[in-house]
Design a protein around this motif. Structure first.
Motif, PDB file in Angstrom:
ATOM      1  N   ALA A 108      -6.639   3.104  -0.619  1.00  0.00           N
ATOM      2  CA  ALA A 108      -6.763   2.903   0.833  1.00  0.00           C
ATOM      3  C   ALA A 108      -7.205   4.188   1.529  1.00  0.00           C
ATOM      4  N   LEU A 109      -6.647   5.317   1.110  1.00  0.00           N
ATOM      5  CA  LEU A 109      -7.042   6.599   1.707  1.00  0.00           C
ATOM      6  C   LEU A 109      -8.508   6.899   1.438  1.00  0.00           C
ATOM      7  N   ALA A 110      -8.933   6.676   0.192  1.00  0.00           N
ATOM      8  CA  ALA A 110     -10.328   6.936  -0.156  1.00  0.00           C
ATOM      9  C   ALA A 110     -11.266   6.023   0.636  1.00  0.00           C
ATOM     10  N   ILE A 135       0.827  -1.214   0.000  1.00  0.00           N
ATOM     11  CA  ILE A 135       0.000   0.000   0.000  1.00  0.00           C
ATOM     12  C   ILE A 135       0.860   1.262   0.000  1.00  0.00           C
ATOM     13  N   THR A 136       1.908   1.260   0.795  1.00  0.00           N
ATOM     14  CA  THR A 136       2.703   2.477   0.951  1.00  0.00           C
ATOM     15  C   THR A 136       3.714   2.681  -0.165  1.00  0.00           C
ATOM     16  N   THR A 137       3.915   1.689  -1.022  1.00  0.00           N
ATOM     17  CA  THR A 137       4.870   1.859  -2.123  1.00  0.00           C
ATOM     18  C   THR A 137       4.198   1.854  -3.487  1.00  0.00           C
ATOM     19  N   ASN A 138       2.881   1.685  -3.525  1.00  0.00           N
ATOM     20  CA  ASN A 138       2.134   1.738  -4.782  1.00  0.00           C
ATOM     21  C   ASN A 138       1.140   2.895  -4.690  1.00  0.00           C
ATOM     22  N   THR A 143       2.730   4.134 -10.985  1.00  0.00           N
ATOM     23  CA  THR A 143       2.195   3.747  -9.681  1.00  0.00           C
ATOM     24  C   THR A 143       3.284   3.271  -8.732  1.00  0.00           C
ATOM     25  N   ASP A 144       4.435   2.859  -9.282  1.00  0.00           N
ATOM     26  CA  ASP A 144       5.386   2.100  -8.467  1.00  0.00           C
ATOM     27  C   ASP A 144       6.804   2.653  -8.487  1.00  0.00           C
ATOM     28  N   ARG A 145       6.970   3.945  -8.740  1.00  0.00           N
ATOM     29  CA  ARG A 145       8.308   4.516  -8.723  1.00  0.00           C
ATOM     30  C   ARG A 145       8.357   5.701  -7.760  1.00  0.00           C
ATOM     31  N   SER A 146       9.572   6.196  -7.496  1.00  0.00           N
ATOM     32  CA  SER A 146       9.760   7.323  -6.584  1.00  0.00           C
ATOM     33  C   SER A 146      10.748   8.294  -7.214  1.00  0.00           C
ATOM     34  N   GLY A 147      11.056   9.377  -6.486  1.00  0.00           N
ATOM     35  CA  GLY A 147      12.024  10.346  -6.992  1.00  0.00           C
ATOM     36  C   GLY A 147      11.536  11.123  -8.194  1.00  0.00           C
ATOM     37  N   SER A 148      10.224  11.235  -8.375  1.00  0.00           N
ATOM     38  CA  SER A 148       9.605  11.994  -9.468  1.00  0.00           C
ATOM     39  C   SER A 148       9.837  11.383 -10.847  1.00  0.00           C
ATOM     40  N   ARG A 149      10.251  10.120 -10.908  1.00  0.00           N
ATOM     41  CA  ARG A 149      10.454   9.471 -12.204  1.00  0.00           C
ATOM     42  C   ARG A 149       9.128   9.348 -12.946  1.00  0.00           C
TER      43      ARG A 149
END
Length: 227
Positions: free
Chosen positions: A123-125, A113-116, A157-163
């Motif tokens: 989950a928030l909704a 949940i926290t990485t996608n 959905t599954d990346r970080s660092g603004s990629r």
């Protein structure tokens, strides 16, 4: 905070072999701290940019997404703890290995949940936490965005660092932005969500022993539109 620091260090003193997932400059402070307090550090990362290889006791040129290979090595080494910092992607492997070895970690279901980004929005909704309207787009699909108002943010959905992230102002830009974002995604999935105007602030915290401690509240500095 001093008390929780002493408790964490007290528990860590029982550990001898530490697996650090990720070996860039972002993980270097973790490697150095573990070495400073007397632990044997085993570091896993791509060789390219892995500055930690010069400081870890043992470096393994294994991609941080190769969970099974890292698990096999950790089993053979007899790892006592598996950790990372500053990497969303590495967290997936950290908690997978920790769960398989019966070590301290976060449940894999919550890691997903926290990485996608789509799973997190969903989950928030579901918990009635206010968030922008959003849709998920799988590879090759044309999304129905009639319920969304421009501008939109497009991102994997599954990346970080603004990629792969891009702000778009019209439907005409959607196809190109989707292709760009999907190209950065490991699973070829993209999320589109309404752009929210305002300051971006992060709240950094640590949870230990059933208690939550706020460490820092930070104004985020971004690259600016459209990326």
């Amino acid at each position: 905070m001093e008390q929780i620091g002493r408790e964490v260090i007290s528990e860590m003193q029982l550990m001898k072999k530490i697996a650090v997932i990720g070996g860039s400059y972002l993980q270097l402070p973790l490697v150095l701290k573990a070495k400073e307090i007397g632990h044997e550090v085993h570091c896993f990362a791509w060789l390219d940019g892995a500055v930690c290889r010069d400081y870890a006791d043992k470096f393994y040129p294994i991609s941080i997404v190769d969970k099974e290979e890292i698990l096999d090595v950790c089993k053979s080494v007899g790892i006592d703890a598996v950790v990372t910092i500053a990497s969303d992607l590495a967290v997936i492997t950290v908690n997978y290995v920790a769960e398989k070895l019966g070590l301290v970690g976060n449940p894999v279901e919550f890691t997903d949940i926290t990485t996608n980004k789509y799973a997190m929005r969903h989950a928030l909704a579901a918990a009635a936490v206010p968030c922008p309207r959003f849709v998920r787009v799988k590879s090759g699909e044309m999304p129905d965005i009639s319920g969304l108002r421009f501008p939109l943010i497009v991102k994997p959905t599954d990346r970080s660092g603004s990629r792969g992230v891009e702000k778009i102002d019209s439907p005409e830009a959607t196809g190109r932005a989707l292709k760009r974002a999907a190209g950065e995604s490991f699973v070829n999935e993209v999320i589109l969500e309404e752009y929210v105007e305002g300051r971006e602030i992060s709240v950094e915290s640590i949870s230990f022993g059933g208690k939550h401690y706020v460490l820092q509240i930070t104004d985020k500095v971004t690259t600016g539109a459209p990326y």
